[in-house]
Design an enzyme around this catalytic site. Structure first.
Site, PDB file in Angstrom:
ATOM      1  N   THR A  32      26.904 -24.459  27.304  1.00 35.75           N
ATOM      2  CA  THR A  32      27.874 -25.687  27.527  1.00 35.75           C
ATOM      3  C   THR A  32      29.352 -25.009  26.990  1.00 35.75           C
ATOM      4  O   THR A  32      29.556 -24.356  26.379  1.00 35.75           O
ATOM      5  CB  THR A  32      27.262 -26.588  26.736  1.00 35.75           C
ATOM      6  OG1 THR A  32      26.028 -26.861  27.347  1.00 35.75           O
ATOM      7  CG2 THR A  32      28.252 -27.640  26.537  1.00 35.75           C
ATOM      8  N   ARG A  80      16.713 -36.375  33.015  1.00 33.50           N
ATOM      9  CA  ARG A  80      17.009 -36.058  31.695  1.00 33.50           C
ATOM     10  C   ARG A  80      18.536 -35.573  31.337  1.00 33.50           C
ATOM     11  O   ARG A  80      19.196 -35.209  32.199  1.00 33.50           O
ATOM     12  CB  ARG A  80      16.402 -34.683  31.093  1.00 33.50           C
ATOM     13  CG  ARG A  80      16.439 -34.319  29.803  1.00 33.50           C
ATOM     14  CD  ARG A  80      17.592 -33.279  29.548  1.00 33.50           C
ATOM     15  NE  ARG A  80      17.766 -32.725  28.186  1.00 33.50           N
ATOM     16  CZ  ARG A  80      18.819 -32.183  27.790  1.00 33.50           C
ATOM     17  NH1 ARG A  80      19.926 -31.997  28.755  1.00 33.50           N
ATOM     18  NH2 ARG A  80      19.027 -31.713  26.638  1.00 33.50           N
ATOM     19  N   GLY A 112      21.246 -34.888  28.321  1.00 30.46           N
ATOM     20  CA  GLY A 112      21.373 -34.413  26.821  1.00 30.46           C
ATOM     21  C   GLY A 112      22.659 -35.223  25.793  1.00 30.46           C
ATOM     22  O   GLY A 112      23.000 -36.276  26.309  1.00 30.46           O
ATOM     23  N   ASP A 113      23.091 -34.445  25.061  1.00 26.15           N
ATOM     24  CA  ASP A 113      23.765 -34.972  24.129  1.00 26.15           C
ATOM     25  C   ASP A 113      25.375 -35.028  24.459  1.00 26.15           C
ATOM     26  O   ASP A 113      26.201 -35.855  24.192  1.00 26.15           O
ATOM     27  CB  ASP A 113      23.855 -34.382  22.600  1.00 26.15           C
ATOM     28  CG  ASP A 113      24.192 -32.839  22.984  1.00 26.15           C
ATOM     29  OD1 ASP A 113      23.702 -32.390  23.949  1.00 26.15           O
ATOM     30  OD2 ASP A 113      24.925 -32.143  22.196  1.00 26.15           O
ATOM     31  N   THR A 149      27.068 -28.296  21.080  1.00 27.20           N
ATOM     32  CA  THR A 149      26.354 -27.606  21.965  1.00 27.20           C
ATOM     33  C   THR A 149      24.897 -27.061  21.170  1.00 27.20           C
ATOM     34  O   THR A 149      24.935 -26.797  20.147  1.00 27.20           O
ATOM     35  CB  THR A 149      26.786 -26.168  22.452  1.00 27.20           C
ATOM     36  OG1 THR A 149      25.789 -25.673  23.477  1.00 27.20           O
ATOM     37  CG2 THR A 149      27.478 -25.230  21.472  1.00 27.20           C
ATOM     38  N   GLY A 150      24.118 -27.173  21.965  1.00 33.81           N
ATOM     39  CA  GLY A 150      22.562 -26.778  21.612  1.00 33.81           C
ATOM     40  C   GLY A 150      21.569 -27.868  22.195  1.00 33.81           C
ATOM     41  O   GLY A 150      21.865 -28.614  23.244  1.00 33.81           O
ATOM     42  N   THR A 151      20.305 -27.919  21.425  1.00 34.70           N
ATOM     43  CA  THR A 151      19.426 -28.985  22.320  1.00 34.70           C
ATOM     44  C   THR A 151      19.645 -30.384  22.179  1.00 34.70           C
ATOM     45  O   THR A 151      19.571 -30.643  20.827  1.00 34.70           O
ATOM     46  CB  THR A 151      17.975 -28.535  21.730  1.00 34.70           C
ATOM     47  OG1 THR A 151      17.766 -27.046  21.823  1.00 34.70           O
ATOM     48  CG2 THR A 151      16.890 -29.116  22.386  1.00 34.70           C
ATOM     49  N   GLY A 152      20.169 -31.047  23.188  1.00 37.07           N
ATOM     50  CA  GLY A 152      20.659 -32.393  23.015  1.00 37.07           C
ATOM     51  C   GLY A 152      19.804 -33.567  22.279  1.00 37.07           C
ATOM     52  O   GLY A 152      20.345 -34.071  21.444  1.00 37.07           O
TER      53      GLY A 152
END
Ligand code: ASP
Length: 358
Positions: free
Chosen positions: A221, A249, A251-252, A271-274
């Site tokens: 991202t 789906r 994300g954030d 950035t990362g697992t939303g």
């Protein structure tokens, strides 16, 4: 009467040129102050997985993106223009999981999310599930500036892009062999069905191996925070989301306050697992700790990343305050990142143990 008119016009011309000289003198005396920081995703980035060529390629890509935004800021442009310029460079670069080079959904499509927020005016725009607009960040900005809404999704968002004249592309434009191979690998691991290869794409043998960066397929991202010479601060983020995402789906990244946020004094892109960033409203909370609780920005970013880790989340953030203080924080082994300001040429880093700030 004619003599009087001539005198009047001459006086105006003189006043005009004097004003122009004053502006030039002011600009000459006081160098414009600005700062920009970017990320290109966080994840398991191991030195052992990276070739020297690949490492150099990433650093060059980050530098080019910082340069695109710096150019705008150096010329007195706005933080919003700088953010859009930097992110568009990364959206066009297949190395990043945004625009061209985005990861695939389980159904074999690219579904793009982006958001932008103007801290000065507290305006925001976001899009989710876009598949035809070349630059999702430009679309997020158009939502903010040319619609009465904050967030648009799916076909409606692409239709709005058409209505405001943003460049449209065939979905195959976003395709890369590397991301396709990553999808197939993930689907095989999960025992999920393999979709048909998207129309208009040809296999390019060797392309995947050349772009491999380890076994972490989720990240890449891109995000930018910037403050311009007028003190206007803003944040933007763009992503393809997570590999093999299903069921629409999101994300954030496009969720204002989670993956992207800017207020009058502070801006954050994550950035990362939303799923974890949404639950903790990470971006907004970092700025809250800074603005309301008076916590230095680096501590605020660390505090939220540590909270994220405590609930099982992984990723990183870039944060900036209007005085030009930059913070990078992550709980992963790396985050593609960098920054520049009026006195500092772009400085970039990949691994978590690299120092990039003075
Ligand atoms: N945060 C993004 C998402 O969950 C993914 C990423 O940053 O890599 O959609």
């Amino acid at each position: 009467m004619i003599r009087f008119l001539c005198l009047f016009v001459l006086t105006l011309a003189f006043a005009g040129s004097a004003a122009a000289q004053n502006v030039a003198a002011d600009a000459g005396d006081e160098p414009l102050r600005w700062t920009i920081a970017i990320h290109g995703g966080a994840g398991t980035i191991e030195r052992s997985q990276m070739t020297p060529e690949r490492d150099a390629e990433y650093r060059a890509a980050l530098t080019a993106a910082i340069e695109a935004g710096s150019e705008v800021l150096r010329n007195g442009g706005s933080s919003l223009d700088a953010i859009q310029a930097s992110i568009e460079v990364m959206e066009d670069n297949p190395m990043f999981n945004a625009g061209r080079g985005a990861v695939f959904t389980a159904e074999g499509a690219n579904s793009l999310d982006a958001a932008i927020m103007d801290g000065e005016m507290m305006r925001a725009g976001a899009v989710a599930g876009v598949s035809r607009t070349r630059h999702p960040i430009a679309l997020a900005r158009a939502v903010m500036e040319q619609s009465p809404h904050v967030m648009l999704a799916g076909e409606g968002a692409d239709a709005f892009a058409v209505s405001v004249g943003l460049e449209q592309v065939e979905p195959a434009f976003f395709f890369t062999q590397r991301r396709w191979d990553q999808l197939i690998e993930t689907l095989n691991q999960r025992g999920w069905p393999i979709p048909e290869r998207p129309a208009g794409t040809e296999p390019t043998p060797g392309a995947s191996a050349a772009l491999s960066d380890g076994d972490d397929h989720r990240f890449g991202t891109v995000g930018v925070v910037a403050v311009d010479s007028q003190g206007r601060i803003a944040a933007g983020t763009s992503t393809g989301g997570t590999t093999a995402k299903r069921w629409g789906r999101i994300g954030d990244t496009p969720v204002i306050g989670a993956g992207t946020w800017a207020g009058r004094g502070c801006a954050v892109s994550a950035t990362g697992t939303g799923e974890y960033f949404i639950r903790l409203t990470v971006a907004r909370d970092i700025c809250g700790l800074n603005d309301i609780n008076d916590m230095p920005i680096a501590e605020a970013a660390e505090a939220m990343i540590s909270e994220l880790g405590a609930i099982g989340g992984d990723g990183g953030v870039i944060a900036l305050t209007t005085d030009g203080s930059v913070a990078f924080s992550m709980n992963t082994s790396g985050m593609y990142r960098g920054w520049a300001d009026q006195d500092t040429a772009p400085r970039v880093a990949i691994y978590s143990d690299e120092d990039v700030l003075p």
